[in-house]
Design an enzyme around this catalytic site. Sequence first.
Site, PDB file in Angstrom:
ATOM      1  N   LYS A 150       5.121  45.773  32.103  1.00  0.00           N
ATOM      2  CA  LYS A 150       5.292  45.980  31.815  1.00  0.00           C
ATOM      3  C   LYS A 150       4.331  45.298  30.433  1.00  0.00           C
ATOM      4  O   LYS A 150       3.408  44.542  30.541  1.00  0.00           O
ATOM      5  CB  LYS A 150       6.123  46.263  30.745  1.00  0.00           C
ATOM      6  N   ASN A 167       7.443  46.819  37.796  1.00  0.00           N
ATOM      7  CA  ASN A 167       6.624  47.300  35.923  1.00  0.00           C
ATOM      8  C   ASN A 167       6.425  46.348  35.529  1.00  0.00           C
ATOM      9  O   ASN A 167       7.683  46.549  34.673  1.00  0.00           O
ATOM     10  CB  ASN A 167       6.718  48.929  35.917  1.00  0.00           C
ATOM     11  N   HIS A 222       4.445  57.290  32.423  1.00  0.00           N
ATOM     12  CA  HIS A 222       5.421  56.635  32.288  1.00  0.00           C
ATOM     13  C   HIS A 222       6.068  56.683  31.355  1.00  0.00           C
ATOM     14  O   HIS A 222       5.306  57.378  29.843  1.00  0.00           O
ATOM     15  CB  HIS A 222       5.384  54.829  31.433  1.00  0.00           C
ATOM     16  N   GLU A 243      12.833  59.263  36.801  1.00  0.00           N
ATOM     17  CA  GLU A 243      13.261  57.614  35.920  1.00  0.00           C
ATOM     18  C   GLU A 243      13.546  58.235  34.748  1.00  0.00           C
ATOM     19  O   GLU A 243      12.770  58.383  33.276  1.00  0.00           O
ATOM     20  CB  GLU A 243      12.081  56.957  35.239  1.00  0.00           C
ATOM     21  N   GLY A 292      15.631  50.813  30.723  1.00  0.00           N
ATOM     22  CA  GLY A 292      15.748  49.269  29.579  1.00  0.00           C
ATOM     23  C   GLY A 292      16.943  49.505  29.729  1.00  0.00           C
ATOM     24  O   GLY A 292      17.613  48.389  28.930  1.00  0.00           O
ATOM     25  N   SER A 341      16.571  50.500  35.250  1.00  0.00           N
ATOM     26  CA  SER A 341      17.859  49.846  35.576  1.00  0.00           C
ATOM     27  C   SER A 341      18.364  49.093  37.176  1.00  0.00           C
ATOM     28  O   SER A 341      19.148  49.633  36.942  1.00  0.00           O
ATOM     29  CB  SER A 341      18.924  50.155  35.253  1.00  0.00           C
ATOM     30  N   GLU A 345       7.503  55.353  28.543  1.00  0.00           N
ATOM     31  CA  GLU A 345       7.302  54.630  27.098  1.00  0.00           C
ATOM     32  C   GLU A 345       6.323  55.485  26.925  1.00  0.00           C
ATOM     33  O   GLU A 345       5.632  55.979  25.571  1.00  0.00           O
ATOM     34  CB  GLU A 345       6.777  53.271  27.772  1.00  0.00           C
TER      35      GLU A 345
HETATM   36  P1  PGA Z   1      13.745  49.420  34.045  1.00  0.00           P
HETATM   37  O1  PGA Z   1      12.633  49.612  33.795  1.00  0.00           O
HETATM   38  O2  PGA Z   1      14.339  49.273  35.076  1.00  0.00           O
HETATM   39  O3  PGA Z   1      13.833  47.968  32.968  1.00  0.00           O
HETATM   40  O4  PGA Z   1      14.450  50.107  33.617  1.00  0.00           O
HETATM   41  C1  PGA Z   1      12.139  50.912  34.757  1.00  0.00           C
HETATM   42  C2  PGA Z   1      11.175  51.717  34.745  1.00  0.00           C
HETATM   43  O5  PGA Z   1       9.991  51.365  33.382  1.00  0.00           O
HETATM   44  O6  PGA Z   1      10.055  51.727  35.336  1.00  0.00           O
END
Ligand code: PGA
Length: 300
Positions: free
Chosen positions: A57, A55, A139, A209, A215, A255, A141
Amino acid sequence: MVVASCPKFVGLRRLDNGIKSGSEVLGAVSSSSSASSSRGIVSMGGSGKFFVGGNWKCNGNSESIKKLVDDLNSAKLEDDVDVVVAPPFVYIPQVVSTLTKRIDVAGQNSWTGKGGAFTGEISADMLADVGSKWVILGHSERRHILGESSDTIGKKSAYAATKDLGIIACVGEKLEERESGRTLDVVSDQLQAFADSLPDWSNVVIAYEPVWAIGTGKVATPEQAQEVHAAIRKWLSEKVSPEVASKTRIIYGGSVNGPNSSELAKREDIDGFLVGGASLKGPEFATIVNSVTSKKKVAA
Ligand code: PGA
């Protein structure tokens, strides 16, 4: 060809690896999942293929994305993994036209319907039109920064499914929800919204997740991830069907990086990963894709 003495990972799940199975942790997952062979290998109903999504982003520009695509094109990826990357919308045509066909492309979001007067939105029709095969929906976010409700996410999923897009359906709890013991309630409610909207689960991958791990560099331990993955499989078995529970890939995100992916991959109910930050580095993303080899070793 699958040689009996050297089982491939595809379609196999091993139960006698010393790790508590989902049924030991949270009660029986399903009666069909107990049909183990003498080696303790369980045959899954579907492909059971490892799945790794990147992803990207809201990152990158034409130049950095060209480099990332070049790195992915030259990476050596294990065969028995479905690999998908989700670039920002505007770069999808560039990625589709330059990326190896070995890797599929996903959108990071899509609208609830066909389109029209919805400024700033992108429809599933458009994603399919420019060559995307998948879309990430729900997601955290989008849920927690953009304020998307499970109801909206359900509508988006229902519509994307009509366009034959595979859906990476994201669920996960916030830190305070975990700390107050509500992880499974939150995840179940989010899953229910998908279940209420989707016509079937044949083209759906569930991404667990935990929000506190995204993140933050604070990856869930393999035990924490396995526990929730097993609970998700149990939920699918009870609320949808044992067959869907067995077939549906449940991937972990939060992460994940090159070094931590192999331990996570070994866990019985972890069928792959959704990767954010580390998917922006081609060689590291390839390492995560190839963590399937540690799963295969456990299954051998
Ligand atoms: P990250 O994000 O690996 O940077 O923690 C994972 C995600 O949001 O899919």
